[in-house]
Design a protein around this motif. Structure first.
Motif, PDB file in Angstrom:
ATOM      1  N   ILE A  21       0.552 -83.329  60.169  1.00 31.92           N
ATOM      2  CA  ILE A  21      -0.510 -82.322  60.107  1.00 31.92           C
ATOM      3  C   ILE A  21       0.105 -81.228  61.185  1.00 31.92           C
ATOM      4  O   ILE A  21      -0.215 -79.875  60.780  1.00 31.92           O
ATOM      5  CB  ILE A  21      -1.825 -82.949  61.070  1.00 31.92           C
ATOM      6  N   LEU A  64      -0.905 -85.387  47.371  1.00 28.37           N
ATOM      7  CA  LEU A  64       0.086 -86.204  46.858  1.00 28.37           C
ATOM      8  C   LEU A  64      -0.296 -87.460  45.933  1.00 28.37           C
ATOM      9  O   LEU A  64       0.317 -88.372  45.933  1.00 28.37           O
ATOM     10  CB  LEU A  64       1.133 -86.900  48.089  1.00 28.37           C
ATOM     11  N   TRP A 117       5.414 -77.536  47.866  1.00 33.32           N
ATOM     12  CA  TRP A 117       5.196 -78.496  48.691  1.00 33.32           C
ATOM     13  C   TRP A 117       4.721 -79.933  48.197  1.00 33.32           C
ATOM     14  O   TRP A 117       3.705 -79.896  47.297  1.00 33.32           O
ATOM     15  CB  TRP A 117       4.222 -78.193  49.901  1.00 33.32           C
ATOM     16  N   GLU A 156      -8.299 -85.961  54.165  1.00 30.41           N
ATOM     17  CA  GLU A 156      -8.105 -84.668  53.958  1.00 30.41           C
ATOM     18  C   GLU A 156      -9.283 -83.665  54.301  1.00 30.41           C
ATOM     19  O   GLU A 156      -9.195 -82.670  54.827  1.00 30.41           O
ATOM     20  CB  GLU A 156      -7.453 -84.202  52.822  1.00 30.41           C
ATOM     21  N   LEU A 185       2.876 -92.054  64.217  1.00 36.39           N
ATOM     22  CA  LEU A 185       2.341 -92.883  63.204  1.00 36.39           C
ATOM     23  C   LEU A 185       2.754 -92.928  61.875  1.00 36.39           C
ATOM     24  O   LEU A 185       2.100 -92.834  60.815  1.00 36.39           O
ATOM     25  CB  LEU A 185       0.594 -92.922  63.248  1.00 36.39           C
ATOM     26  N   PRO A 221      -6.655 -84.042  48.936  1.00 30.70           N
ATOM     27  CA  PRO A 221      -5.298 -84.785  48.877  1.00 30.70           C
ATOM     28  C   PRO A 221      -4.489 -83.956  48.032  1.00 30.70           C
ATOM     29  O   PRO A 221      -4.632 -83.215  47.093  1.00 30.70           O
ATOM     30  CB  PRO A 221      -6.053 -85.964  47.829  1.00 30.70           C
ATOM     31  N   GLY A 226      -4.459 -90.393  53.916  1.00 34.84           N
ATOM     32  CA  GLY A 226      -4.012 -89.167  53.398  1.00 34.84           C
ATOM     33  C   GLY A 226      -2.692 -89.506  52.595  1.00 34.84           C
ATOM     34  O   GLY A 226      -2.596 -90.651  51.831  1.00 34.84           O
ATOM     35  N   GLY A 227      -1.753 -88.922  52.999  1.00 31.87           N
ATOM     36  CA  GLY A 227      -0.285 -88.868  52.272  1.00 31.87           C
ATOM     37  C   GLY A 227       0.137 -90.593  52.342  1.00 31.87           C
ATOM     38  O   GLY A 227       1.014 -90.854  51.442  1.00 31.87           O
ATOM     39  N   GLU A 277      -1.348 -92.405  49.667  1.00 32.84           N
ATOM     40  CA  GLU A 277      -0.957 -91.775  48.527  1.00 32.84           C
ATOM     41  C   GLU A 277       0.524 -92.270  47.889  1.00 32.84           C
ATOM     42  O   GLU A 277       0.759 -92.759  47.151  1.00 32.84           O
ATOM     43  CB  GLU A 277      -1.141 -90.398  48.545  1.00 32.84           C
TER      44      GLU A 277
HETATM   45  N1  CAA Z   1       0.220 -85.923  61.464  1.00 35.59           N
HETATM   46  C1  CAA Z   1       0.827 -85.616  62.711  1.00 35.59           C
HETATM   47  N2  CAA Z   1       0.594 -86.414  63.591  1.00 35.59           N
HETATM   48  C2  CAA Z   1      -0.017 -87.502  63.796  1.00 35.59           C
HETATM   49  C3  CAA Z   1      -0.579 -87.699  62.565  1.00 35.59           C
HETATM   50  C4  CAA Z   1      -0.655 -86.861  61.214  1.00 35.59           C
HETATM   51  N3  CAA Z   1      -0.969 -87.339  60.098  1.00 35.59           N
HETATM   52  N4  CAA Z   1      -1.515 -88.741  62.659  1.00 35.59           N
HETATM   53  C5  CAA Z   1      -1.313 -89.277  63.903  1.00 35.59           C
HETATM   54  N5  CAA Z   1      -0.473 -88.576  64.726  1.00 35.59           N
HETATM   55  C6  CAA Z   1      -0.117 -88.377  65.979  1.00 35.59           C
HETATM   56  C7  CAA Z   1      -1.293 -88.063  66.993  1.00 35.59           C
HETATM   57  O1  CAA Z   1      -1.414 -86.716  66.824  1.00 35.59           O
HETATM   58  C8  CAA Z   1      -0.660 -88.745  68.062  1.00 35.59           C
HETATM   59  O2  CAA Z   1       0.315 -87.926  68.633  1.00 35.59           O
HETATM   60  P1  CAA Z   1       0.228 -87.433  70.170  1.00 35.59           P
HETATM   61  O3  CAA Z   1       0.401 -88.629  70.820  1.00 35.59           O
HETATM   62  O4  CAA Z   1       1.386 -86.508  70.309  1.00 35.59           O
HETATM   63  O5  CAA Z   1      -1.124 -86.919  70.423  1.00 35.59           O
HETATM   64  C9  CAA Z   1      -0.002 -90.041  67.709  1.00 35.59           C
HETATM   65  O6  CAA Z   1       0.467 -89.801  66.296  1.00 35.59           O
HETATM   66  C10 CAA Z   1      -0.885 -91.184  67.683  1.00 35.59           C
HETATM   67  O7  CAA Z   1      -2.350 -90.805  67.117  1.00 35.59           O
HETATM   68  P2  CAA Z   1      -3.380 -91.008  67.749  1.00 35.59           P
HETATM   69  O8  CAA Z   1      -3.494 -90.799  69.385  1.00 35.59           O
HETATM   70  O9  CAA Z   1      -4.420 -90.323  66.947  1.00 35.59           O
HETATM   71  O10 CAA Z   1      -3.928 -92.374  67.536  1.00 35.59           O
HETATM   72  P3  CAA Z   1      -5.227 -93.202  67.435  1.00 35.59           P
HETATM   73  O11 CAA Z   1      -5.053 -94.503  67.362  1.00 35.59           O
HETATM   74  O12 CAA Z   1      -6.212 -92.616  68.203  1.00 35.59           O
HETATM   75  O13 CAA Z   1      -5.824 -92.667  65.882  1.00 35.59           O
HETATM   76  C11 CAA Z   1      -5.626 -92.216  63.558  1.00 35.59           C
HETATM   77  C12 CAA Z   1      -5.099 -93.013  64.643  1.00 35.59           C
HETATM   78  C13 CAA Z   1      -6.942 -92.616  63.298  1.00 35.59           C
HETATM   79  C14 CAA Z   1      -4.737 -92.716  62.459  1.00 35.59           C
HETATM   80  C15 CAA Z   1      -5.538 -90.636  63.944  1.00 35.59           C
HETATM   81  O14 CAA Z   1      -4.194 -90.403  64.345  1.00 35.59           O
HETATM   82  C16 CAA Z   1      -5.561 -89.848  62.527  1.00 35.59           C
HETATM   83  O15 CAA Z   1      -6.735 -89.656  62.463  1.00 35.59           O
HETATM   84  N6  CAA Z   1      -4.637 -89.141  62.054  1.00 35.59           N
HETATM   85  C17 CAA Z   1      -4.708 -88.224  60.994  1.00 35.59           C
HETATM   86  C18 CAA Z   1      -5.196 -89.088  59.701  1.00 35.59           C
HETATM   87  C19 CAA Z   1      -5.001 -87.881  58.735  1.00 35.59           C
HETATM   88  O16 CAA Z   1      -6.017 -87.091  58.628  1.00 35.59           O
HETATM   89  N7  CAA Z   1      -4.328 -88.104  57.573  1.00 35.59           N
HETATM   90  C20 CAA Z   1      -4.346 -87.174  56.445  1.00 35.59           C
HETATM   91  C21 CAA Z   1      -3.376 -86.075  56.894  1.00 35.59           C
HETATM   92  S1  CAA Z   1      -3.230 -84.692  55.591  1.00 35.59           S
HETATM   93  C22 CAA Z   1      -2.397 -85.354  54.304  1.00 35.59           C
HETATM   94  O17 CAA Z   1      -2.073 -86.287  54.147  1.00 35.59           O
HETATM   95  C23 CAA Z   1      -2.336 -84.504  53.035  1.00 35.59           C
HETATM   96  C24 CAA Z   1      -1.881 -84.900  51.785  1.00 35.59           C
HETATM   97  O18 CAA Z   1      -2.662 -85.461  51.014  1.00 35.59           O
HETATM   98  C25 CAA Z   1      -0.612 -84.944  51.446  1.00 35.59           C
END
Ligand code: CAA
Length: 258
Positions: free
Chosen positions: A68, A141, A84, A132, A26, A139, A108-109, A112
């Motif tokens: 993640i 970024l 980072w 986050e 995604l 957060p 999240g990012g 951002e």
């Molecule tokens: N990082 C890595 N992989 C991710 C990802 C992420 N942020 N978001 C989704 N994916 C991956 C999933 O792990 C999955 O991979 P697999 O098929 O290998 O399992 C694939 O993308 C599809 O995702 P889902 O199966 O989870 O799809 P869904 O439709 O059921 O859910 C979603 C969608 C609600 C967006 C869910 O994927 C989710 O909650 N993602 C994480 C969102 C998140 O927490 N973002 C913040 C990240 S931290 C950050 O950003 C810090 C910062 O400020 C800099």
């Protein structure tokens, strides 16, 4: 232009289009994607033939956040030593106007990254959030800073502390998003907006962007003085003469970036 692994690049006349392309995650923002977006935006920014840059993702996700899986096991010293996230500052510092065209998840990012752009256009499917806190972090970024400036403390605190999602209509009301359109019209709308901006004088558009951004970095008196000086400086350009003469002569202006 350089070949990229995690993004697609297109040039549509005077508009540079960057499409995030990691569908398997995604569009999670890993190091490669960050490096590539910064490089592509930098190449467009250095090209005076490009007057606006659009950043978009897929219909399912603009970007679901920082990667993640890439960062789960990282520890403080390595993140600190690598500073980072700082690489994204180079994207935020691009002088050419930027538009985020957001459909699906911008979490999240991803949220951002949208906030680093000058204008956020959203599909009615867009979902914004800073989840986050649910991962045991905050957060990193700009979510605590740009989001707060965009939507105010009350909503920023609500989003950052609960990690809840916000749909496009709420993001529009909150001032994060400039316009919401039907999902299948999003890219056309973004390209149309970018084409309009790219039809202006590029140096004047860059000055306008700089002046608006100054509102976030200075107190009012200094900001107003900066704006006035920038306004004065536009009279040193031929494009200002052309724009005003064209109005008086009742014809369309032709800008030459001069
Ligand atoms: N990082 C890595 N992989 C991710 C990802 C992420 N942020 N978001 C989704 N994916 C991956 C999933 O792990 C999955 O991979 P697999 O098929 O290998 O399992 C694939 O993308 C599809 O995702 P889902 O199966 O989870 O799809 P869904 O439709 O059921 O859910 C979603 C969608 C609600 C967006 C869910 O994927 C989710 O909650 N993602 C994480 C969102 C998140 O927490 N973002 C913040 C990240 S931290 C950050 O950003 C810090 C910062 O400020 C800099």
């Amino acid at each position: 232009m350089t070949d990229f692994e995690t993004i697609l690049i297109e040039r549509r006349e005077r508009v540079g289009l960057i499409t995030l392309n990691r569908p398997e995650s995604l569009n999670a923002l890993n190091t490669t994607l960050m490096t590539e977006v910064v490089a592509a935006a930098g190449e467009f920014d250095a090209d005076p033939g490009i007057g606006a840059i659009v950043v978009t993702g897929s219909s399912r996700a603009f970007a679901a956040g920082a990667d993640i899986k890439e960062m789960a096991e990282a520890r403080y010293p390595e993140f600190y030593l690598a500073d980072w996230g700082a690489g994204w500052d180079r994207f935020a510092a691009v002088r050419t106007p930027t538009i985020a065209a957001v459909a699906g998840y911008a979490l999240g990012g991803g949220c951002e990254l949208a906030l680093m752009c000058d204008i956020v256009l959203a599909a009615d499917t867009a979902v914004f959030g800073q989840p986050e806190i649910k991962l045991g972090t905050i957060p990193g970024l700009g979510g605590s800073q740009r989001l707060t400036r965009a939507v105010g403390k009350a909503l920023a605190m609500d989003l950052v502390l609960t990690g809840r999602n916000m749909h496009a209509d709420e993001a529009l009301r909150a001032g994060l998003v400039a316009r919401v359109v039907a999902a299948d019209a999003l890219l056309d709308e973004a390209l149309r907006t970018a084409t309009t901006i790219a039809s202006m004088s590029l140096p004047i558009a860059m000055l306008a962007k700089e002046a608006v951004n100054a509102a976030f970095e200075t107190e009012l008196t200094a900001g107003l003085r900066f704006e006035r000086r920038v306004f004065h400086s536009t009279f040193a350009t031929r494009d200002q003469k052309e724009g005003m003469r064209a109005f008086i002569e009742k014809r369309a202006a032709t800008f030459t970036n001069d």
